[in-house]
Design a protein around this motif. Sequence first.
Motif, PDB file in Angstrom:
ATOM      1  N   UNK A  25       0.784  -1.238   0.000  1.00  0.00           N
ATOM      2  CA  UNK A  25       0.000   0.000   0.000  1.00  0.00           C
ATOM      3  C   UNK A  25       0.816   1.289   0.000  1.00  0.00           C
ATOM      4  N   UNK A  26       2.051   1.229  -0.496  1.00  0.00           N
ATOM      5  CA  UNK A  26       2.788   2.465  -0.750  1.00  0.00           C
ATOM      6  C   UNK A  26       2.132   3.115  -1.958  1.00  0.00           C
ATOM      7  N   UNK A  27       1.885   4.421  -1.884  1.00  0.00           N
ATOM      8  CA  UNK A  27       1.169   5.046  -2.997  1.00  0.00           C
ATOM      9  C   UNK A  27       2.067   5.771  -3.990  1.00  0.00           C
ATOM     10  N   UNK A  28       3.371   5.848  -3.714  1.00  0.00           N
ATOM     11  CA  UNK A  28       4.251   6.502  -4.663  1.00  0.00           C
ATOM     12  C   UNK A  28       5.709   6.400  -4.269  1.00  0.00           C
ATOM     13  N   UNK A  29       6.561   6.864  -5.174  1.00  0.00           N
ATOM     14  CA  UNK A  29       8.005   6.864  -4.952  1.00  0.00           C
ATOM     15  C   UNK A  29       8.574   8.221  -5.340  1.00  0.00           C
ATOM     16  N   UNK A  30       9.802   8.445  -4.906  1.00  0.00           N
ATOM     17  CA  UNK A  30      10.507   9.677  -5.217  1.00  0.00           C
ATOM     18  C   UNK A  30      11.823   9.301  -5.890  1.00  0.00           C
ATOM     19  N   UNK A  31      12.235  10.102  -6.866  1.00  0.00           N
ATOM     20  CA  UNK A  31      13.497   9.846  -7.557  1.00  0.00           C
ATOM     21  C   UNK A  31      14.216  11.165  -7.809  1.00  0.00           C
ATOM     22  N   UNK A  32      15.545  11.123  -7.699  1.00  0.00           N
ATOM     23  CA  UNK A  32      16.358  12.269  -8.094  1.00  0.00           C
ATOM     24  C   UNK A  32      16.554  12.213  -9.597  1.00  0.00           C
ATOM     25  N   UNK A  33      16.356  13.324 -10.258  1.00  0.00           N
ATOM     26  CA  UNK A  33      16.605  13.436 -11.692  1.00  0.00           C
ATOM     27  C   UNK A  33      17.851  14.301 -11.859  1.00  0.00           C
ATOM     28  N   UNK A  34      18.941  13.670 -12.254  1.00  0.00           N
ATOM     29  CA  UNK A  34      20.232  14.344 -12.351  1.00  0.00           C
ATOM     30  C   UNK A  34      20.406  14.950 -13.730  1.00  0.00           C
ATOM     31  N   UNK A  35      20.452  16.260 -13.776  1.00  0.00           N
ATOM     32  CA  UNK A  35      20.618  16.974 -15.033  1.00  0.00           C
ATOM     33  C   UNK A  35      21.934  16.601 -15.703  1.00  0.00           C
ATOM     34  N   UNK A  36      22.954  16.337 -14.921  1.00  0.00           N
ATOM     35  CA  UNK A  36      24.246  15.938 -15.469  1.00  0.00           C
ATOM     36  C   UNK A  36      24.207  14.595 -16.178  1.00  0.00           C
ATOM     37  N   UNK A  37      23.206  13.783 -15.910  1.00  0.00           N
ATOM     38  CA  UNK A  37      23.012  12.530 -16.640  1.00  0.00           C
ATOM     39  C   UNK A  37      22.202  12.791 -17.897  1.00  0.00           C
ATOM     40  N   UNK A  38      21.148  13.569 -17.786  1.00  0.00           N
ATOM     41  CA  UNK A  38      20.260  13.858 -18.921  1.00  0.00           C
ATOM     42  C   UNK A  38      21.008  14.609 -20.026  1.00  0.00           C
ATOM     43  N   UNK A  39      21.887  15.524 -19.650  1.00  0.00           N
ATOM     44  CA  UNK A  39      22.628  16.343 -20.614  1.00  0.00           C
ATOM     45  C   UNK A  39      24.127  16.047 -20.492  1.00  0.00           C
ATOM     46  N   UNK A  40      24.474  14.782 -20.430  1.00  0.00           N
ATOM     47  CA  UNK A  40      25.848  14.396 -20.095  1.00  0.00           C
ATOM     48  C   UNK A  40      26.845  14.576 -21.229  1.00  0.00           C
ATOM     49  N   UNK A  41      26.435  14.357 -22.449  1.00  0.00           N
ATOM     50  CA  UNK A  41      27.408  14.276 -23.538  1.00  0.00           C
ATOM     51  C   UNK A  41      27.607  15.565 -24.313  1.00  0.00           C
ATOM     52  N   UNK A  42      26.525  16.210 -24.687  1.00  0.00           N
ATOM     53  CA  UNK A  42      26.594  17.416 -25.519  1.00  0.00           C
ATOM     54  C   UNK A  42      25.622  18.441 -24.945  1.00  0.00           C
ATOM     55  N   UNK A  43      26.083  19.678 -24.769  1.00  0.00           N
ATOM     56  CA  UNK A  43      25.169  20.716 -24.271  1.00  0.00           C
ATOM     57  C   UNK A  43      23.914  20.821 -25.151  1.00  0.00           C
ATOM     58  N   UNK A  44      22.798  20.916 -24.500  1.00  0.00           N
ATOM     59  CA  UNK A  44      21.478  21.072 -25.117  1.00  0.00           C
ATOM     60  C   UNK A  44      21.036  19.859 -25.935  1.00  0.00           C
ATOM     61  N   UNK A  45      21.658  18.706 -25.702  1.00  0.00           N
ATOM     62  CA  UNK A  45      21.159  17.442 -26.242  1.00  0.00           C
ATOM     63  C   UNK A  45      20.805  16.572 -25.047  1.00  0.00           C
ATOM     64  N   UNK A  46      19.536  16.177 -24.981  1.00  0.00           N
ATOM     65  CA  UNK A  46      19.007  15.559 -23.776  1.00  0.00           C
ATOM     66  C   UNK A  46      18.642  14.100 -24.022  1.00  0.00           C
ATOM     67  N   UNK A  47      19.042  13.258 -23.112  1.00  0.00           N
ATOM     68  CA  UNK A  47      18.735  11.835 -23.158  1.00  0.00           C
ATOM     69  C   UNK A  47      17.889  11.510 -21.925  1.00  0.00           C
ATOM     70  N   UNK A  48      16.612  11.302 -22.139  1.00  0.00           N
ATOM     71  CA  UNK A  48      15.684  11.004 -21.042  1.00  0.00           C
ATOM     72  C   UNK A  48      15.323   9.519 -20.980  1.00  0.00           C
TER      73      UNK A  48
END
Length: 91
Positions: free
Chosen positions: A30-53
Amino acid sequence: MLPLGTINMECELVDPDELMNQLRTLKSVNVDGVMVDCWWGIVEANVPQQYNWSGYKMLFQMVHSLKLKLQIEREEETMNALLGELTRNGF
């Protein structure tokens, strides 16, 4: 809070099957949700303004499929801070 190592540096889920099992277990008690950290350094890790979600999208789909709530914490700290945290926690 999901573990920091849930999403790796390539923005992939580290162990999707195990994560789904863990989410199902949380739902069953009966847990109703979870929390996660979204690391911008992972999403935009390789090239500025190119995002991998991709890893986060997969995670969000899994949470949604189980009808769990999701809280996202956006983290903009340097990747060195993330790596230090992962190292301290034995990842």
